[in-house]
Design an enzyme around this catalytic site. Sequence first.
Site, PDB file in Angstrom:
ATOM      1  N   TYR A 115       0.822  -1.294   0.169  1.00 32.03           N
ATOM      2  CA  TYR A 115       0.041  -0.155  -0.145  1.00 32.03           C
ATOM      3  C   TYR A 115       1.056   1.266   0.141  1.00 32.03           C
ATOM      4  O   TYR A 115       1.057   1.786  -0.611  1.00 32.03           O
ATOM      5  CB  TYR A 115      -0.600   0.002   1.271  1.00 32.03           C
ATOM      6  CG  TYR A 115      -1.991  -0.866   0.993  1.00 32.03           C
ATOM      7  CD1 TYR A 115      -3.099   0.311   1.256  1.00 32.03           C
ATOM      8  CD2 TYR A 115      -2.156  -1.916   0.437  1.00 32.03           C
ATOM      9  CE1 TYR A 115      -4.814  -0.453   0.170  1.00 32.03           C
ATOM     10  CE2 TYR A 115      -3.680  -2.294   0.523  1.00 32.03           C
ATOM     11  CZ  TYR A 115      -4.884  -2.001   0.326  1.00 32.03           C
ATOM     12  OH  TYR A 115      -6.021  -2.411  -0.056  1.00 32.03           O
TER      13      TYR A 115
ATOM     14  N   ARG B  58     -28.706 -11.898  11.669  1.00 34.18           N
ATOM     15  CA  ARG B  58     -29.586 -10.839  11.324  1.00 34.18           C
ATOM     16  C   ARG B  58     -29.978 -10.186   9.819  1.00 34.18           C
ATOM     17  O   ARG B  58     -28.550  -9.933   9.648  1.00 34.18           O
ATOM     18  CB  ARG B  58     -30.441 -10.087  12.107  1.00 34.18           C
ATOM     19  CG  ARG B  58     -31.660  -8.512  12.203  1.00 34.18           C
ATOM     20  CD  ARG B  58     -31.508  -8.587  13.363  1.00 34.18           C
ATOM     21  NE  ARG B  58     -30.496  -7.026  13.618  1.00 34.18           N
ATOM     22  CZ  ARG B  58     -30.519  -6.493  13.490  1.00 34.18           C
ATOM     23  NH1 ARG B  58     -31.215  -5.595  12.398  1.00 34.18           N
ATOM     24  NH2 ARG B  58     -29.413  -5.656  13.659  1.00 34.18           N
TER      25      ARG B  58
ATOM     26  N   GLY C  43     -21.264  -5.662  16.679  1.00 35.92           N
ATOM     27  CA  GLY C  43     -21.389  -4.449  16.144  1.00 35.92           C
ATOM     28  C   GLY C  43     -20.277  -3.343  15.891  1.00 35.92           C
ATOM     29  O   GLY C  43     -19.096  -3.556  16.897  1.00 35.92           O
TER      30      GLY C  43
ATOM     31  N   HIS D 273     -20.676 -30.871 -14.284  1.00 36.78           N
ATOM     32  CA  HIS D 273     -21.391 -32.314 -13.717  1.00 36.78           C
ATOM     33  C   HIS D 273     -19.621 -33.279 -12.914  1.00 36.78           C
ATOM     34  O   HIS D 273     -18.654 -33.078 -14.176  1.00 36.78           O
ATOM     35  CB  HIS D 273     -22.178 -33.120 -14.147  1.00 36.78           C
ATOM     36  CG  HIS D 273     -22.510 -34.314 -12.890  1.00 36.78           C
ATOM     37  ND1 HIS D 273     -23.021 -34.199 -11.739  1.00 36.78           N
ATOM     38  CD2 HIS D 273     -21.867 -35.906 -13.042  1.00 36.78           C
ATOM     39  CE1 HIS D 273     -22.977 -35.657 -10.861  1.00 36.78           C
ATOM     40  NE2 HIS D 273     -22.713 -36.675 -11.822  1.00 36.78           N
TER      41      HIS D 273
END
Length: 473
Positions: free
Chosen positions: A98, A204, A283, A456
Amino acid sequence: MAFDCDLFVIGGGSGGVRAARMAAATGAKVALAEESRMGGTCVIRGCVPKKLMVYASGFRDLPAEARAYGWDIAEGHFDWTAFRTRLHAELDRLEGVYRGLLAGSGIAVHDQRARLVDPHQVELADGTRIAARHILIATGGRPDRPEIPGAEAGMVSDDVFGMERLPGTLAIQGGGFIACEMASIFAGLGVKVTQFHRGTQILRGFDDEARALIAESIRETGVDLQLDASIAAIGPRAQLERADLPASEPVPAARALPPGEPLAVRTRTGTILDTDAVLFATGRRPNTEGLGLEDLGVRLGRRGEILVDAYSQSSVPSIHAIGDVTDRVNLTPVAIREGMAFSRTVFEGIPTAVDHDLIASAVFTRPELGSVGLTEEEARAQEPIEVYATAFRPMRSAFAGSEARVMMKLLVSQATRRVLGCHIVAPEAGEMIQLAAIAIKMGATKEDFDRTCAVHPTMAEELVTMRSPVRRD
């Protein structure tokens, strides 16, 4: 006002670096500040090290599977220290990449914190002030730590990759993708894991059928998954056993416990569990504190996110924001696309908005969950649908005697025949969902899938061989 640069980027993560490099490629003078390590959450303390840990954890089942295929392979022992050494070396390498990209683009890098002092000026931690025509905030998010007694004794996701030793037992609080991934990883590394989640089901926002299968799979890996449960306090067992412990009483951090005093957690129902370590995966929150935004009139949402328009511009015209700090779709590839769109809009004069619809995602549990489009519950609420789904034991693991199942699911509009959603629970589901997302983004119908010849034998062939719906509303 004389400007020192055309663009100042605050944040050296994937989105900020991409935006800076694209802007510099147009001839703009660009500067960037990063107070931590270059690469941001994804590269240094998120996606990349986590995926390497996923790979490491997956080897635990290989000896038994290999023996079923005729190989004489003995059980091994996981060496956390050896893995951690190589992990940190890889992160150092990526950070160097970076930095090299930024240097090669002629971008001035400041390895310190920056804050805004006016709509066109930032102040670095050393007091230097830099005036910029445009300011881009790409500071990402940070993990939440719950406000409970002894919370400072627990880790958050940022801490995991720097652990000196692997715990024998681990209590995890959370039911989102980070909590579920960490539970699967540590169980695969041989740690005894107890996962607490206050909800009735994990993950969720994902498809209910897929959520249920992942919960079943997590338990099959040995994780004690406790739903409708949460940690209320952390500390020495003797202290937690006191019924009169007030919520405000400070509890010693793990490092301050007396020698030999075990760490424990107390749940909201009063159960006490001894554990070597605690991980909160409850969170993340947009990283906007201390940037000086409120003083400049930059509008923030209720979670502290920067409110932006379709072109990532804030309520102050010279200030833009991308990535998790905007709390739109918190995924690294999204931040990168937002950075590219910002540069095209501001520095190339081509107004470009990011399409946040139909973005695929993956949860790297064992097996993985790949998802794109609507869940069955969302699709049914929107319009009449057909549900095509199958669950089966894949060839590889079935031959080895495993009862593990995978699931393929397509949700189809009855009116248009378009595939509205695809959900896959299987090994390498992340790889499969990327390809399915291309077809769904293009508007493929169920008949387009049916016209595709199967490969397959593969698990993915089920996506194009399901002929009859299992449910029709």
